[in-house]
Design a protein around this motif. Structure first.
Motif, short mmCIF file in Angstrom:
data_model
loop_
_atom_site.label_atom_id
_atom_site.label_comp_id
_atom_site.label_asym_id
_atom_site.label_seq_id
_atom_site.Cartn_x
_atom_site.Cartn_y
_atom_site.Cartn_z
N SER B 163 -6.32 1.92 16.30
CA SER B 163 -7.09 0.99 17.15
C SER B 163 -8.06 1.69 18.09
CB SER B 163 -6.15 0.08 18.00
OG SER B 163 -5.45 -0.77 17.14
N TYR B 164 -8.46 2.88 17.73
CA TYR B 164 -9.43 3.65 18.52
C TYR B 164 -10.79 3.45 17.88
CZ TYR B 164 -11.88 7.78 20.25
OH TYR B 164 -12.80 8.62 20.80
N TRP B 165 -11.80 3.07 18.73
CA TRP B 165 -13.14 2.87 18.21
C TRP B 165 -13.85 4.21 18.14
CZ3 TRP B 165 -14.89 -1.63 16.15
CH2 TRP B 165 -14.13 -2.77 16.38
N GLN B 166 -14.16 4.61 16.96
CA GLN B 166 -14.79 5.92 16.76
C GLN B 166 -16.24 5.75 16.39
OE1 GLN B 166 -12.16 7.72 13.62
NE2 GLN B 166 -12.50 9.56 14.80
N GLU B 167 -17.03 6.73 16.79
CA GLU B 167 -18.40 6.78 16.29
C GLU B 167 -18.33 6.89 14.78
OE1 GLU B 167 -20.25 6.72 20.10
OE2 GLU B 167 -21.05 6.45 18.07
N VAL B 168 -19.29 6.28 14.11
CA VAL B 168 -19.22 6.22 12.64
C VAL B 168 -19.19 7.60 12.00
CG1 VAL B 168 -21.73 6.02 12.33
CG2 VAL B 168 -20.18 5.06 10.63
N GLU B 169 -19.93 8.58 12.63
CA GLU B 169 -19.91 9.92 12.04
C GLU B 169 -18.51 10.51 12.10
OE1 GLU B 169 -22.00 8.92 14.54
OE2 GLU B 169 -23.58 10.42 14.79
N SER B 181 -26.08 15.53 8.67
CA SER B 181 -27.30 16.23 9.08
C SER B 181 -28.11 15.20 9.85
CB SER B 181 -28.03 16.70 7.81
OG SER B 181 -29.37 16.92 8.10
N HIS B 182 -28.19 15.34 11.18
CA HIS B 182 -28.79 14.29 12.00
C HIS B 182 -30.32 14.34 11.97
CE1 HIS B 182 -24.69 13.97 13.57
NE2 HIS B 182 -25.05 12.74 13.95
N GLY B 183 -30.91 13.16 11.86
CA GLY B 183 -32.38 13.03 11.89
C GLY B 183 -32.73 11.71 12.56
N ILE B 184 -33.97 11.32 12.53
CA ILE B 184 -34.38 10.03 13.13
C ILE B 184 -35.20 9.28 12.10
CG2 ILE B 184 -35.58 8.93 15.06
CD1 ILE B 184 -35.26 11.62 16.56
N CYS B 185 -34.82 8.07 11.83
CA CYS B 185 -35.56 7.31 10.82
C CYS B 185 -36.85 6.81 11.44
CB CYS B 185 -34.72 6.14 10.29
SG CYS B 185 -34.48 4.82 11.49
N PRO B 186 -37.86 6.49 10.61
CA PRO B 186 -39.16 6.07 11.14
C PRO B 186 -39.09 4.87 12.07
CG PRO B 186 -39.34 6.55 8.79
CD PRO B 186 -37.88 6.61 9.14
N GLY B 187 -38.23 3.90 11.72
CA GLY B 187 -38.10 2.69 12.53
C GLY B 187 -37.61 3.02 13.94
N CYS B 188 -36.56 3.87 14.01
CA CYS B 188 -36.00 4.22 15.32
C CYS B 188 -36.94 5.13 16.08
CB CYS B 188 -34.63 4.90 15.16
SG CYS B 188 -33.36 3.73 14.67
N TYR B 189 -37.72 5.96 15.35
CA TYR B 189 -38.71 6.78 16.02
C TYR B 189 -39.72 5.91 16.77
CZ TYR B 189 -42.32 10.20 16.93
OH TYR B 189 -43.24 10.99 17.58
#
Lengths: 122, 212
Positions: B163-169, B181-189
């Protein structure tokens, strides 16, 4: 005397020697074990017969047959096989006579075994 | 390899022992069926056994039946040795759980060949058992991601079994053989990063704006 000409031989010395691979010491040992073992088994046959216990006779005869089988003792094996069959079939009519034949065959077997051992010492 | 001989006939027992020893086997003895049954239950029991059929107490057939009923037993090859030679007897012996059957008086060459079959069977069973163990060990190490995952519709965190909420990664790294491998998608950019960069630039503008 070849066992092929007369199947009811007292003992098959050739097969016995082959069975111990020519080891006379081992041969002497198993002959000694047989001479200790067979009287007990013969007594069991006689006792079963005395109390007219057919199934007991079958078991006792079967045990003696197993021991005799290693010596190629044709005459004794033939008699004990007949006793086993009589015991299984519950027909003890000829059992006394067959037991007598068995004992006769055994009295011929033991000196034949002794002679074989003596031959091995030569 | 070790063989157990269960035989009450002294002549047969001695001949078997001498023959098997000559062929390189280690020999253990049981004087009757009950002793054989006890010996075969032991964790270090021999893998091969030669059992006489007619023995006092438990006969060879009963020993075979009891041994085959044991759960989780090591591989064991049972050979019946007996003066019983009728077809019905052979069938009864094999149905009781014997792997093979040799009649008295045993023929040494035949016995040796039949024992070698037994040795091959034992070695094959052992090798299969080892392989199954390896696969089970490997499977326990395999991370598996499956089933219904409770996920927050807003922040996308996942609730685990505790029952612990974890970050999806974090959740996926725990249950799958993956790395991120972390990046930024165009929409979020466009939505998040560019406005922050523009704001920063406007705050620092006198230092960074090129001279007109």
């Amino acid at each position: 005397m070849s066992s092929e000409r007369n199947p009811l031989v007292d003992m098959d010395a050739e097969s016995l020697l082959a069975r111990v691979d020519g080891d006379w010491a081992l041969l002497k040992e198993i002959v000694g074990l047989f001479l200790v073992e067979y009287p007990r088994r013969l007594d069991e046959v006689r006792a079963a017969l005395a109390r007219r216990d057919a199934s007991g006779l079958a078991v006792a005869a079967h045990g003696l047959k197993g021991t005799l089988s290693y010596f190629g003792a044709g005459a004794a094996i033939d008699a004990v096989r007949r006793l086993e069959r009589m015991g299984r079939e519950g027909d003890l009519g000829d059992a006394e006579a067959t037991c007598a034949a068995l004992e006769q065959a055994l009295t011929r077997l033991t000196p034949a075994l002794d002679a074989l051992i003596l031959k091995g010492r030569a | 390899m070790k063989i157990l001989i269960a035989e009450d006939d002294l002549v047969s027992k001695r001949l078997l022992e001498a023959t098997l020893t000559k062929w390189g086997y280690q020999v253990a003895h049981a004087c009757d069926g009950l002793a054989a049954w006890e010996a075969l239950q032991h964790p270090d029991a021999p893998s091969l056994a030669i059992l006489d059929w007619m023995m006092p107490g438990l006969d060879g057939i009963e020993v075979c039946q009891r041994v085959r009923a044991l759960p989780d037993r090591q591989p064991l090859y049972l050979l019946l040795l007996t003066a019983k030679g009728a077809r019905a007897d052979i069938v009864a012996g094999l149905q009781a759980g014997a792997d093979d059957y040799v009649t008295k008086p045993f023929d040494p060459e035949e016995l040796q060949a039949r024992l070698q079959v037994g040795v091959r069977m034992i070695q094959l069973q052992q090798s299969l058992s080892d392989r199954v163990q390896e696969l089970e060990d490997a499977l326990s190490q395999v991370k598996q991601l499956r089933g219904l995952l409770p996920i927050c519709a807003y922040c996308k965190r996942i609730r685990d079994d505790q029952s612990y909420w974890q970050e999806v990664e974090g959740y996926i790294s725990t249950y799958a053989e993956v790395q991120f491998s972390h990046g930024i998608c165009p929409g979020c950019y466009e939505k998040f990063v560019k406005p922050d960069l523009d704001r920063l630039r406007s705050q620092l503008a006198p230092e960074f704006d090129p001279p007109r």
